[in-house]
Design an enzyme around this catalytic site. Structure first.
Site, PDB file in Angstrom:
ATOM      1  N   ARG A  59       0.945  -1.076   0.118  1.00  0.00           N
ATOM      2  CA  ARG A  59       0.013  -0.159  -0.176  1.00  0.00           C
ATOM      3  C   ARG A  59       0.901   1.428   0.074  1.00  0.00           C
ATOM      4  O   ARG A  59       0.440   2.293  -0.763  1.00  0.00           O
ATOM      5  CB  ARG A  59      -1.072   0.132   1.260  1.00  0.00           C
ATOM      6  N   THR A  60       1.873   1.338   1.060  1.00  0.00           N
ATOM      7  CA  THR A  60       2.409   2.537   1.244  1.00  0.00           C
ATOM      8  C   THR A  60       3.218   3.181  -0.332  1.00  0.00           C
ATOM      9  O   THR A  60       3.086   4.015  -0.511  1.00  0.00           O
ATOM     10  CB  THR A  60       3.313   2.387   2.048  1.00  0.00           C
ATOM     11  N   LYS A  88      26.320  -3.703  -0.886  1.00  0.00           N
ATOM     12  CA  LYS A  88      27.753  -3.631  -0.854  1.00  0.00           C
ATOM     13  C   LYS A  88      28.262  -2.838   0.295  1.00  0.00           C
ATOM     14  O   LYS A  88      29.530  -2.624   0.434  1.00  0.00           O
ATOM     15  CB  LYS A  88      28.104  -2.764  -2.116  1.00  0.00           C
ATOM     16  N   ARG A 109      11.335   3.767   3.630  1.00  0.00           N
ATOM     17  CA  ARG A 109      11.119   2.705   4.611  1.00  0.00           C
ATOM     18  C   ARG A 109      12.353   2.089   4.791  1.00  0.00           C
ATOM     19  O   ARG A 109      13.027   1.596   4.265  1.00  0.00           O
ATOM     20  CB  ARG A 109       9.999   1.702   4.105  1.00  0.00           C
ATOM     21  N   HIS A 137       5.058   5.675  11.945  1.00  0.00           N
ATOM     22  CA  HIS A 137       4.586   5.656  10.464  1.00  0.00           C
ATOM     23  C   HIS A 137       3.550   6.987  10.232  1.00  0.00           C
ATOM     24  O   HIS A 137       2.273   6.593  10.080  1.00  0.00           O
ATOM     25  CB  HIS A 137       3.832   4.178  10.089  1.00  0.00           C
TER      26      HIS A 137
HETATM   27  C1  NCD Z   1       1.770  -1.292   8.046  1.00  0.00           C
HETATM   28  C2  NCD Z   1       3.241  -0.999   8.241  1.00  0.00           C
HETATM   29  O1  NCD Z   1       4.080  -1.245   7.466  1.00  0.00           O
HETATM   30  O2  NCD Z   1       3.655  -0.702   9.594  1.00  0.00           O
HETATM   31  N1  NCD Z   1       1.434  -1.397   6.815  1.00  0.00           N
HETATM   32  C3  NCD Z   1       0.930  -0.245   6.196  1.00  0.00           C
HETATM   33  O3  NCD Z   1       1.979   0.638   5.739  1.00  0.00           O
HETATM   34  N2  NCD Z   1      -0.053  -0.068   5.861  1.00  0.00           N
HETATM   35  C4  NCD Z   1       1.384  -2.271   9.108  1.00  0.00           C
HETATM   36  C5  NCD Z   1       1.786  -3.455   9.169  1.00  0.00           C
HETATM   37  O4  NCD Z   1       2.833  -4.088   8.290  1.00  0.00           O
HETATM   38  O5  NCD Z   1       1.324  -4.360   9.975  1.00  0.00           O
END
Ligand code: NCD
Length: 311
Positions: A59-60, A88, A109, A137
């Site tokens: 999703r993100t 590396k 991320r 997040h």
């Molecule tokens: C979440 C995350 O990556 O923290 N996912 C997301 O971005 N919607 C939740 C998860 O991984 O449980």
């Protein structure tokens, strides 16, 4: 230029003022037809977004890239760190300095808590934290709040139950920090070993926000306006054995939502991915809002990209 928004980076939701969050929500509301592909928009024409994903994502990453492209911008990046120079031995600081030279905004991320802040220290372009380990997040929180606002009319005034892995779940850390800026009642539902970190509950106490902690969803279900479910974060446990002890603790099924067992307008949310905490038969009930919630990620991220690129 948006007067109500003065951010260089998006690292923590705590750095937002209520005004800044409102600015994001108002703009996101306007972006909905663009997010749905019903209206053309070229506000980000000529802009380049770098998505650096050192951890899995559906999703993100897709919603950031989709948002960028629907606004006529372009994207570069990687979703598989094994193909980048991190493999590396390149430091994150160097990767960020290089990516900042190639792009206008970076979405990061990373498995380490604090990685986004470190990146912001080394970047000439805005850094957006798309999840730093078990830390934070913030953009998920913005879309969570936007969903609550759209479903309930306002964020304040709701009794919100947050269930699952409150220790390692970064979405619930950011969400709780944000909810402490509103007038809500909070109930944390988790096994004792996965409680919300003290740092976060202490801050609630200091702000006088009413909250309680319970073990079972049934202990509180009939009182809730919103139930925010989360996945047990298997990848963050020290061992598979530790994970097994708490795996499958919670499962919401349709029969638990019948008659007087919950409010008629209970909203069930989940940042997704779900693993085994919400049964598929819940999806067809009026309570299930997690797919609408995921869709709200696109207009929210459009708003953020526009605000940061014009800032
Ligand atoms: C979440 C995350 O990556 O923290 N996912 C997301 O971005 N919607 C939740 C998860 O991984 O449980």
């Amino acid at each position: 230029m948006y007067e109500g928004f003065k951010k260089d980076h998006v690292v923590r939701i705590k750095d937002f003022t209520l005004d800044e969050m409102s600015t994001v929500f108002d703009l996101a509301e306007k972006m909905i037809p663009v997010a749905e592909g019903k209206k053309k928009n070229d506000d980000l024409e000529g802009k380049l977004l770098a998505t650096l994903f050192f951890e899995p994502s559906t999703r993100t990453r897709l919603s950031f890239e989709g948002a960028m492209k629907r606004m006529s911008g372009s994207c570069i990046g990687f979703a598989e760190p094994g193909t980048s120079s991190a493999k590396k031995g390149e430091t994150l600081a160097d990767t960020i300095r290089v990516a900042a030279g190639y792009s206008d905004i970076i979405v990061l991320r990373h498995p380490h808590e604090g990685a986004a802040q470190l990146a912001a220290n080394f970047s000439d372009v805005p850094i957006i934290n798309a999840g730093d380990g078990a830390g934070r997040h913030p953009t998920q929180t913005l879309l969570d709040l936007f969903t609550i606002k759209r479903e309930k009319g306002s964020i304040s005034g709701n009794h919100i139950g947050i269930a699952g892995d409150l220790k390692y779940g970064r979405t619930v850390h950011s969400l709780t920090n944000a909810l402490s800026m509103y007038d809500t009642e909070l109930t944390f539902i988790s096994p004792p070993s996965l409680r919300m970190p003290d740092e976060i509950t202490d801050a609630l106490g200091r702000k006088g926000i009413e909250h309680k902690e319970v073990d079972g969803i049934e202990d509180v279900l009939d009182e809730l306006d919103i139930l925010y479910m989360t996945r047990i974060q298997r990848e963050r446990f020290p061992s598979e054995q530790d994970y097994e002890k708490v795996a499958k603790t919670y499962l919401i099924e349709k029969h638990m939502l019948e008659d007087e067992m919950c409010k008629e307008d209970l909203t069930i949310m989940h940042p997704l991915p779900r693993v085994d905490e919400i049964a598929a038969d819940v999806d067809l009930t009026s309570h299930a809002k997690y797919f609408d919630q995921a869709a709200n990620g696109v207009p929210i991220r459009m708003a953020l990209l526009k605000l940061l690129s014009e800032g």
